[in-house]
Design a protein around this motif. Structure first.
Motif, mmCIF file in Angstrom:
data_model
loop_
_atom_site.group_PDB
_atom_site.id
_atom_site.type_symbol
_atom_site.label_atom_id
_atom_site.label_comp_id
_atom_site.label_asym_id
_atom_site.label_seq_id
_atom_site.Cartn_x
_atom_site.Cartn_y
_atom_site.Cartn_z
ATOM 1 N N ALA A 1 0.845 -1.193 0.000
ATOM 2 C CA ALA A 1 0.000 0.000 0.000
ATOM 3 C C ALA A 1 0.885 1.249 0.000
ATOM 4 C CB ALA A 1 -0.903 -0.019 1.227
ATOM 5 N N GLU A 2 0.339 2.324 -0.498
ATOM 6 C CA GLU A 2 1.094 3.572 -0.542
ATOM 7 C C GLU A 2 1.142 4.198 0.850
ATOM 8 O OE1 GLU A 2 2.778 4.978 -2.935
ATOM 9 O OE2 GLU A 2 2.346 3.386 -4.380
ATOM 10 N N LEU A 3 2.324 4.648 1.249
ATOM 11 C CA LEU A 3 2.488 5.345 2.520
ATOM 12 C C LEU A 3 2.629 6.829 2.214
ATOM 13 C CD1 LEU A 3 2.749 4.677 5.565
ATOM 14 C CD2 LEU A 3 5.226 4.814 5.269
ATOM 15 N N PRO A 4 1.731 7.663 2.724
ATOM 16 C CA PRO A 4 1.806 9.099 2.408
ATOM 17 C C PRO A 4 3.160 9.682 2.789
ATOM 18 C CG PRO A 4 -0.258 8.561 3.524
ATOM 19 C CD PRO A 4 0.601 7.343 3.602
ATOM 20 N N ALA A 5 3.620 10.649 1.981
ATOM 21 C CA ALA A 5 4.940 11.242 2.217
ATOM 22 C C ALA A 5 5.024 11.883 3.595
ATOM 23 C CB ALA A 5 5.246 12.267 1.123
ATOM 24 N N GLU A 6 3.915 12.514 4.046
ATOM 25 C CA GLU A 6 3.952 13.180 5.355
ATOM 26 C C GLU A 6 4.104 12.193 6.498
ATOM 27 O OE1 GLU A 6 -0.361 12.852 3.926
ATOM 28 O OE2 GLU A 6 1.590 13.470 3.114
ATOM 29 N N ALA A 7 3.761 10.923 6.244
ATOM 30 C CA ALA A 7 3.907 9.916 7.293
ATOM 31 C C ALA A 7 5.348 9.470 7.461
ATOM 32 C CB ALA A 7 3.022 8.702 6.975
ATOM 33 N N ILE A 8 6.188 9.763 6.470
ATOM 34 C CA ILE A 8 7.573 9.305 6.490
ATOM 35 C C ILE A 8 8.474 10.293 7.212
ATOM 36 C CG2 ILE A 8 9.527 8.651 5.039
ATOM 37 C CD1 ILE A 8 7.482 7.901 2.881
ATOM 38 N N GLY A 9 8.236 11.585 7.000
ATOM 39 C CA GLY A 9 9.092 12.592 7.589
ATOM 40 C C GLY A 9 9.717 13.455 6.511
ATOM 41 N N PRO A 10 10.576 14.392 6.893
ATOM 42 C CA PRO A 10 11.216 15.282 5.917
ATOM 43 C C PRO A 10 11.953 14.497 4.838
ATOM 44 C CG PRO A 10 11.619 16.036 8.156
ATOM 45 C CD PRO A 10 10.963 14.700 8.268
ATOM 46 N N ALA A 11 11.980 15.053 3.644
ATOM 47 C CA ALA A 11 12.552 14.345 2.493
ATOM 48 C C ALA A 11 14.030 14.036 2.681
ATOM 49 C CB ALA A 11 12.346 15.167 1.225
ATOM 50 N N GLY A 12 14.724 14.852 3.465
ATOM 51 C CA GLY A 12 16.157 14.612 3.622
ATOM 52 C C GLY A 12 16.496 13.533 4.619
ATOM 53 N N GLU A 13 15.546 13.049 5.393
ATOM 54 C CA GLU A 13 15.840 12.060 6.420
ATOM 55 C C GLU A 13 16.149 10.706 5.800
ATOM 56 O OE1 GLU A 13 12.999 11.798 9.485
ATOM 57 O OE2 GLU A 13 13.138 13.902 10.068
ATOM 58 N N ARG B 1 14.811 8.438 2.233
ATOM 59 C CA ARG B 1 15.655 7.883 1.172
ATOM 60 C C ARG B 1 15.527 6.362 1.084
ATOM 61 N NH1 ARG B 1 21.385 11.206 1.759
ATOM 62 N NH2 ARG B 1 20.495 13.316 1.723
ATOM 63 N N LEU B 2 15.212 5.749 2.217
ATOM 64 C CA LEU B 2 15.103 4.290 2.230
ATOM 65 C C LEU B 2 13.779 3.788 1.687
ATOM 66 C CD1 LEU B 2 16.663 3.228 5.664
ATOM 67 C CD2 LEU B 2 17.454 2.581 3.395
ATOM 68 N N MET B 3 12.749 4.611 1.694
ATOM 69 C CA MET B 3 11.428 4.132 1.311
ATOM 70 C C MET B 3 11.381 3.543 -0.095
ATOM 71 S SD MET B 3 9.487 3.954 3.768
ATOM 72 C CE MET B 3 8.134 3.344 2.771
ATOM 73 N N PRO B 4 12.051 4.163 -1.094
ATOM 74 C CA PRO B 4 12.035 3.520 -2.415
ATOM 75 C C PRO B 4 12.637 2.116 -2.386
ATOM 76 C CG PRO B 4 12.763 5.796 -2.609
ATOM 77 C CD PRO B 4 12.713 5.482 -1.140
ATOM 78 N N VAL B 5 13.691 1.922 -1.579
ATOM 79 C CA VAL B 5 14.319 0.601 -1.476
ATOM 80 C C VAL B 5 13.367 -0.380 -0.804
ATOM 81 C CG1 VAL B 5 16.271 -0.674 -0.504
ATOM 82 C CG2 VAL B 5 16.603 1.647 -1.379
ATOM 83 N N ILE B 6 12.746 0.061 0.287
ATOM 84 C CA ILE B 6 11.829 -0.812 1.015
ATOM 85 C C ILE B 6 10.634 -1.186 0.150
ATOM 86 C CG2 ILE B 6 10.216 -0.863 2.953
ATOM 87 C CD1 ILE B 6 12.291 0.778 4.528
#
Length: 697
Positions: free
Chosen positions: A299-311, A315-320
Motif C-alpha cells: 500500500a502507498e504510505l503518504p509522504a507526510e507519514a515518512i518525515g522530511p525528504a532529507g531524512e 531515502r530508504l522508502m524507495p528501497v523498502i
C-alpha cells in the motif's frame, strides 16, 4: 481428505498396510502366525515415510532386514536371559551406529529396538525361533511390497503436500518477521519472537528440502515443471524476506519510524496471505484466486507519514517499497503458475538433481564415526549400556516377566542430546499414563477383532505423529505395545500398573544415562563455526560473481550457507538446556548468527541486483568494487587472515545515496558492499570471541 497433511496420509497407509498383512496371514495360517507376521510388518513400516519410490524401498528394506535379524537373535537366546541381555548391548550399539548416515537412518535404527521389545513380549518357547523369524520375514516382505505400491500410487499426492507445506511454512515466517518488525523494541516479546523465528527457519529448511527431494527427482512433465517453478519462487522469497531486516535500524524509533515499520509489516502480511492462498491452490486448483495479484502489492504510505525528504527513512522508502514489490511479484508469479501459466525453469532437470539430498549408504561413513570423539559413537555406546542395564534391572524387579517395557521406555526417551531427552521424558510419561487409561477401558472388551483393529489404528497414529506431536505417539505407542503383548499372550493380561511404573523408571534411567559419555554442544562449536565461516566465504564468492552460468553454483552455495547457520542455531538452542558449566558461549554465538544472517541478506540483495540489473552496473567502478569487496570478505571470513590493504576503501561509512536505486544503482551497490564487509568483520569478531570463551572454560 484433500487437506490432510502428508504425515497423516502416511500414517493411514501404514495402518492399512499392517492391517492387510495381519488379515492375510491370519486367514492363511491362523491368528498366531498373523500376529508374528504383523511384527515384521511393523519393523518395516518404521522407515515407510513420504518419499520417492527409490528412496522408500531401500529404507523399508533396511528396517525389515535389521528388525527381522534382531528378532532371530533375541528368539534364539530366549532360554538364556543373561546371554540375551549381553547380546542386547552390541545389537543396540550397532543399530545406533547407523545414525552416522544422519536422521534418515533413525527409523532403521529403531527397528532393532522394536524387534527386541516385541520378541521379549512373546512367551519363551511359544514358537521355535526359526518359525518366528520366518513369519517375521514373510510379514516384512509383504509390507515391503505394499509400501512400494503405496509410494508409487501416492507420489503426486506427496509432492502436492510437500509443496503446500513449504508454502505454509514460508507464510508463517513472513508473519513472524512482521511481528518482529513491529515489536523491535519490546524486549520480552522480541526475545520470544526471535526464538520462534529460529524455530520457523528450521521448519522451513526441512520442508523446502522435502519438497526438493520429491519434485526435483520427479519425471519431467508439465505439472512437475509448474510446481517446480512454484518451489523455486518460494525458495527465492526466503532471500528477499531475509533482506527485509536490513536497514531497519535507520528507520528511527519515533512515531514516524514506527509507522514505517507498521507499513513494512503490513506488506509482509499481504505476502503471507498470498502464500496461504497459493497453499490452498496447490491442494485444490479450484481455490486459486482468479487474478487479484494487485492485492499483494504494498500500500502507498503518504509522504507526510515518512518525515522530511532529507531524512534517512525518506531515502530508504524507495528501497523498502522495491523489496515489497519484488515479493508481491513473486507471489503473483506463483498464482499464475497455479492457474496453468508456463514459465521457463532457470535450471535444467540435471542441475536440479544437485539439490536433492544424497541417499547413499556407504559403510565408510559409519567407519569414520568409530571414535570416542564422535557424538554418534558416544550415543551408540550410551544407548547400548543404558538398554542393557534396563533389561537386567527389569529382570530383578517384582514384575520381571515384562523387562521389555523398561527397555522400550529407555530407548524412546534417551536421545542424542539433553534437550531432546528432557522433552521426550516428559511427553513419554504423560503419554504412557494416558495410554494406560485407554487400555484400562479396553480391558473390558473381550472381542479379539476389535482389539486387533485398535492395535492397527494405534500403530498408524504412533507412526504418523512421531516427528510432529510426540505426546500422541507415546500415547498410541503405549496402547499398541500393551495390545500387542496381550494378543500374542492373552494369559498375561494388560499389566497396566506395571507398565506405568516401568515407564517412570525407564524415563528416569534415560535421564540419568544422558550424562554418561555426553556429547555436549560445546564440543562441536569449533567445527560448526568453521563450517559456517567456510559456507559464508563460498556464498560471498558466488554472490559477487557476475559472470553468466553461475546460477547453480550460487544456489548450491546459498543452501550450504543456510544449512551451516541453521546447524549452528540448532546447537545454540540445544546448548541452552545443558548444565551451566558445559554450556556453549551462547551470547557470542548468537552475535555470530545475527551478523551471519545479516551478511546472507546483504549477499542475496547483491546477487539479485546483479542478476536483474547487471546491464546497469556494467561499469569499471562497479567491477572494481566487487573485486575489492570479494577480497575483503574472503579475508574477513578466514580466521587469522590479514585484511588486504585495498579493503581500506570500504572503511569510511558511506551515506545513503540521494537518488533512488531506479535512477542510479551504483551508489546503492557500493554502500551494500561496504555494509557487507562490516558484517563480515563482525562475524569474524564474534567467532573469535566464541573461541576465546570456549578456551576460558
Amino acid at each position: 481428505m484433500r487437506r490432510l497433511p502428508s504425515y497423516v496420509v502416511n500414517g493411514i497407509t501404514v495402518a492399512l498396510g499392517i492391517a492387510l498383512v495381519q488379515s492375510a496371514f491370519a486367514l492363511l495360517a491362523g491368528t498366531h502366525a498373523g500376529l508374528l507376521a504383523t511384527s515384521g510388518a511393523v519393523y518395516a513400516s518404521l522407515a515407510d515415510l513420504p518419499n520417492t519410490v527409490g528412496r522408500s524401498w531401500r529404507r523399508v528394506f533396511g528396517a525389515a532386514l535389521l528388525g527381522s535379524a534382531t528378532a532371530l537373535v533375541m528368539a534364539l537366546l530366549a532360554p538364556h536371559p543373561v546371554a540375551r541381555g549381553a547380546a542386547l548391548v552390541p545389537i543396540v550399539f550397532l543399530a545406533m551406529m547407523t545414525l552416522a548416515w544422519g536422521p534418515r537412518a533413525g527409523p532403521i535404527s529403531f527397528a532393532a529396538v522394536l524387534a527386541i521389545v516385541f520378541t521379549m513380549a512373546s512367551p519363551v518357547g511359544a514358537q521355535p525361533p526359526l518359525e518366528l523369524f520366518a513369519w517375521n520375514v514373510a510379514g516384512a516382505a509383504a509390507y515391503f511390497l505394499w509400501s512400494i505400491a503405496a509410494a508409487a500410487l501416492l507420489q503426486r499426492r506427496y509432492r502436492t503436500l510437500a509443496l503446500s507445506a513449504a508454502l505454509e511454512a514460508t507464510a508463517r515466517l513472513f508473519r513472524l518477521r512482521a511481528e518482529v518488525l513491529e515489536q523491535a523494541r519490546v524486549d520480552g516479546a522480541h526475545h520470544d519472537l526471535l526464538r520462534a523465528w529460529v524455530a520457523g527457519e528450521a521448519v522451513l529448511a526441512e520442508r523446502l528440502q522435502a519438497a526438493r527431494d520429491l519434485l526435483f527427482a520427479a519425471r519431467d512433465t508439465a505439472w512437475v515443471r509448474r510446481h517446480t517453478a512454484v518451489l523455486l519462487h518460494t525458495i527465492d522469497l526466503r532471500d528477499v524476506l531475509l533482506a527485509s531486516r536490513l536497514d531497519v535500524d535507520l528507520l528511527g524509533d519515533d512515531e514516524a519510524g514506527r509507522r514505517v515499520r507498521a507499513h513494512v509489516a503490513a506488506g509482509l502480511r499481504r505476502v503471507a496471505a498470498g502464500l496461504e492462498a497459493a497453499r490452498d491452490g496447490v491442494l485444490d486448483p479450484k481455490a486459486v484466486p482468479a487474478g487479484g495479484e494487485a492485492c499483494f502489492a504494498p500500500a502507498e504510505l503518504p509522504a507526510e507519514a515518512i518525515g522530511p525528504a532529507g531524512e534517512a527513512r525518506a531515502r530508504l522508502m524507495p528501497v523498502i517499497d522495491s523489496r515489497l514489490r519484488t515479493l508481491a511479484d513473486d507471489v503473483a508469479a506463483i498464482h499464475a503458475l497455479l492457474r496453468g501459466a508456463d514459465e521457463a525453469l532457470p535450471l535444467s532437470r540435471d542441475e536440479l538433481q544437485q539439490f536433492v539430498a544424497p541417499d547413499g549408504w556407504p559403510l565408510r561413513i559409519v567407519a569414520a564415526q568409530l571414535s570416542l570423539r564422535s557424538p554418534v559413537c558416544r550415543h551408540a555406546l550410551r544407548s547400548g549400556v543404558a538398554l542393557g542395564c534396563a533389561y537386567f534391572i527389569g529382570l530383578a524387579l517384582p514384575w520381571a516377566s515384562h523387562p521389555h517395557w523398561l527397555v522400550l521406555s529407555v530407548a524412546v526417551v534417551l536421545r542424542g542430546n539433553l534437550e531432546q531427552t528432557l522433552s521426550r521424558r516428559n511427553a513419554r510419561v504423560l503419554g504412557t499414563a494416558l495410554g494406560c487409561l485407554v487400555v484400562l477401558g479396553l480391558a473390558f472388551v473381550a472381542q479379539h477383532a476389535l482389539l486387533s483393529a485398535i492395535f492397527i489404528v494405534s500403530a498408524g497414529v504412533a507412526h504418523a505423529f512421531v516427528a510432529v506431536r510426540y505426546l500422541l505417539t507415546a500415547m498410541a505407542g503405549t496402547v499398541m505395545a500393551l495390545l500387542q503383548a496381550h494378543l500374542v499372550d492373552p494369559g498375561s493380561g494388560f499389566a497396566v500398573a506395571e507398565r506405568l511404573a516401568d515407564t517412570v523408571l525407564g524415563a528416569l534411567l534415560a535421564w540419568a544415562f544422558s550424562y554418561v559419555l555426553p556429547s555436549w554442544e560445546r564440543r562441536a562449536v569449533p567445527t560448526n563455526v568453521a563450517r559456517a565461516l567456510a559456507a559464508l566465504r563460498e556464498y560471498a564468492a558466488c554472490a559477487l560473481a557476475s559472470e553468466e552460468g553461475a546460477a547453480v553454483a550460487q544456489r548450491l552455495a546459498r543452501r550450504r550457507a543456510y544449512d551451516a547457520l541453521g546447524a549452528l542455531a540448532a546447537a545454540v538452542q540445544r546448548g541452552a538446556f545443558e548444565p551451566q558449566r558445559v554450556r556453549p558461549p551462547v551470547r557470542e554465538l548468537t552475535m555470530l548468527l545475527d551478523h551471519g544472517q545479516r551478511l546472507m541478506a546483504h549477499l542475496s540483495v547483491i546477487r539479485l541486483t546483479l542478476a536483474r540489473h547487471g546491464s546497469d552496473l556494467a561499469l569499471p567502478q562497479a567491477e572494481a568494487a566487487l573485486r575489492t569487496a570479494d577480497a575483503a570478505l574472503q579475508a574477513c571470513l578466514t580466521p587469522g587472515a590479514p585484511i588486504p590493504p585495498e579493503a581500506a576503501a570500504l572503511d569510511a561509512p558511506l551515506p545513503l545515496p540521494a537518488l533512488p536505486p531506479a535512477r542510479d544503482r551504483l551508489p546503492w551497490l557500493l554502500r551494500r558492499l561496504q555494509v557487507s564487509v562490516a558484517d563480515a568483520r563482525a562475524v569474524r569478531a564474534a567467532a573469535g570471541a566464541a573461541m576465546a570463551a570456549l578456551r576460558r572454560r
